[in-house]
Scaffold this motif. Structure first.
Motif, mmCIF file in Angstrom:
data_model
loop_
_atom_site.group_PDB
_atom_site.id
_atom_site.type_symbol
_atom_site.label_atom_id
_atom_site.label_comp_id
_atom_site.label_asym_id
_atom_site.label_seq_id
_atom_site.Cartn_x
_atom_site.Cartn_y
_atom_site.Cartn_z
ATOM 1 N N MET A 1 4.545 63.928 -62.325
ATOM 2 C CA MET A 1 3.403 63.848 -61.578
ATOM 3 C C MET A 1 3.089 65.360 -61.407
ATOM 4 S SD MET A 1 3.397 62.866 -57.549
ATOM 5 C CE MET A 1 3.115 60.935 -57.962
ATOM 6 N N ASN A 2 1.960 65.620 -61.337
ATOM 7 C CA ASN A 2 1.418 67.095 -61.116
ATOM 8 C C ASN A 2 1.193 67.330 -59.644
ATOM 9 O OD1 ASN A 2 0.431 69.680 -61.262
ATOM 10 N ND2 ASN A 2 -1.583 68.948 -62.541
ATOM 11 N N THR A 3 2.051 68.236 -59.164
ATOM 12 C CA THR A 3 1.792 68.385 -57.944
ATOM 13 C C THR A 3 0.690 69.146 -57.215
ATOM 14 O OG1 THR A 3 3.388 70.301 -58.015
ATOM 15 C CG2 THR A 3 4.478 68.826 -57.646
ATOM 16 N N ASP A 4 -0.089 69.819 -58.172
ATOM 17 C CA ASP A 4 -1.301 70.349 -57.849
ATOM 18 C C ASP A 4 -2.266 69.452 -57.370
ATOM 19 O OD1 ASP A 4 -0.128 73.055 -58.486
ATOM 20 O OD2 ASP A 4 -0.736 73.099 -60.701
ATOM 21 N N LYS A 5 -2.300 68.404 -58.010
ATOM 22 C CA LYS A 5 -3.415 67.377 -57.609
ATOM 23 C C LYS A 5 -2.884 66.386 -56.718
ATOM 24 C CE LYS A 5 -5.918 68.259 -61.639
ATOM 25 N NZ LYS A 5 -6.552 67.738 -62.829
ATOM 26 N N GLU A 6 -1.726 66.696 -56.033
ATOM 27 C CA GLU A 6 -0.989 65.710 -55.265
ATOM 28 C C GLU A 6 -1.544 65.833 -53.776
ATOM 29 O OE1 GLU A 6 3.510 64.325 -54.703
ATOM 30 O OE2 GLU A 6 2.989 66.396 -54.562
ATOM 31 N N THR A 7 -1.999 64.663 -52.957
ATOM 32 C CA THR A 7 -2.492 64.705 -51.898
ATOM 33 C C THR A 7 -1.327 65.144 -50.926
ATOM 34 O OG1 THR A 7 -2.195 62.463 -51.149
ATOM 35 C CG2 THR A 7 -4.284 63.053 -52.176
ATOM 36 N N PRO A 8 -1.521 65.652 -49.641
ATOM 37 C CA PRO A 8 -0.721 66.103 -48.655
ATOM 38 C C PRO A 8 0.152 64.866 -48.192
ATOM 39 C CG PRO A 8 -2.724 67.158 -48.140
ATOM 40 C CD PRO A 8 -2.984 66.239 -49.267
ATOM 41 N N GLU A 9 -0.432 63.803 -48.165
ATOM 42 C CA GLU A 9 0.206 62.362 -47.718
ATOM 43 C C GLU A 9 1.074 62.130 -48.765
ATOM 44 O OE1 GLU A 9 -3.090 59.691 -47.247
ATOM 45 O OE2 GLU A 9 -3.470 60.514 -45.395
ATOM 46 N N ASN A 10 0.756 62.006 -50.045
ATOM 47 C CA ASN A 10 1.730 61.630 -51.057
ATOM 48 C C ASN A 10 2.777 62.663 -51.285
ATOM 49 O OD1 ASN A 10 0.471 59.397 -52.011
ATOM 50 N ND2 ASN A 10 -0.887 60.463 -53.440
ATOM 51 N N ARG A 11 2.757 63.965 -50.970
ATOM 52 C CA ARG A 11 3.550 65.216 -51.102
ATOM 53 C C ARG A 11 4.722 64.841 -49.830
ATOM 54 N NH1 ARG A 11 3.631 71.336 -49.850
ATOM 55 N NH2 ARG A 11 5.589 71.949 -51.194
ATOM 56 N N ARG A 12 4.193 64.566 -48.614
ATOM 57 C CA ARG A 12 5.103 64.493 -47.369
ATOM 58 C C ARG A 12 5.989 63.266 -47.992
ATOM 59 N NH1 ARG A 12 0.751 65.882 -44.412
ATOM 60 N NH2 ARG A 12 -0.288 63.611 -44.152
ATOM 61 N N ARG B 1 7.060 61.866 -50.613
ATOM 62 C CA ARG B 1 7.818 62.272 -51.873
ATOM 63 C C ARG B 1 8.792 63.166 -51.371
ATOM 64 N NH1 ARG B 1 8.198 66.635 -54.904
ATOM 65 N NH2 ARG B 1 6.105 67.443 -54.247
ATOM 66 N N LEU B 2 8.563 64.218 -50.620
ATOM 67 C CA LEU B 2 9.640 64.855 -49.903
ATOM 68 C C LEU B 2 10.584 64.174 -49.203
ATOM 69 C CD1 LEU B 2 7.553 68.136 -49.105
ATOM 70 C CD2 LEU B 2 9.476 67.908 -50.987
ATOM 71 N N ARG B 3 9.898 63.248 -48.297
ATOM 72 C CA ARG B 3 10.854 62.458 -47.579
ATOM 73 C C ARG B 3 11.907 61.439 -48.328
ATOM 74 N NH1 ARG B 3 11.071 57.203 -45.167
ATOM 75 N NH2 ARG B 3 9.336 56.478 -46.358
ATOM 76 N N LEU B 4 11.238 60.782 -49.067
ATOM 77 C CA LEU B 4 12.153 60.288 -50.077
ATOM 78 C C LEU B 4 13.085 60.786 -50.783
ATOM 79 C CD1 LEU B 4 9.465 57.871 -51.659
ATOM 80 C CD2 LEU B 4 11.193 57.214 -49.804
ATOM 81 N N GLU B 5 12.784 62.137 -51.214
ATOM 82 C CA GLU B 5 13.882 62.968 -51.810
ATOM 83 C C GLU B 5 15.098 63.381 -51.041
ATOM 84 O OE1 GLU B 5 11.929 66.283 -53.388
ATOM 85 O OE2 GLU B 5 10.747 65.222 -54.998
#
Length: 67
Positions: free
Chosen positions: A1-12, A14-18
């Motif tokens: 997954m490319n983190t540059d095109k990741e939406t803020p919601e998806n990033r949050r 992903r970080l929560r799951l990690e």
């Protein structure tokens, strides 16, 4: 997954799951600490209403017995 095109919601998410994968007990510990030092702001409106109702009924019962 490319983190540059990741939406803020998806990033949050992903970080929560990690974080949950790295520290599964951390969430339980946070919830326990929040419950032990909670305030009226943490209670829902139903719980707050029930608490007020119990206080009013308790006051009425005490005032009847000590009249």
């Amino acid at each position: 997954m490319n983190t540059d095109k990741e939406t803020p919601e998806n990033r949050r998410e992903r970080l929560r799951l990690e974080e949950l994968k790295r520290n599964p007990i951390g969430n339980l510990n946070d919830a326990f600490n929040r419950a032990s030092s909670g305030s009226f702001m943490d209670m829902g409106w139903k719980s707050t209403g029930l608490l007020i109702l119990v206080l009013i009924v308790g006051f009425i019962i005490v005032s009847i017995f000590f009249k």
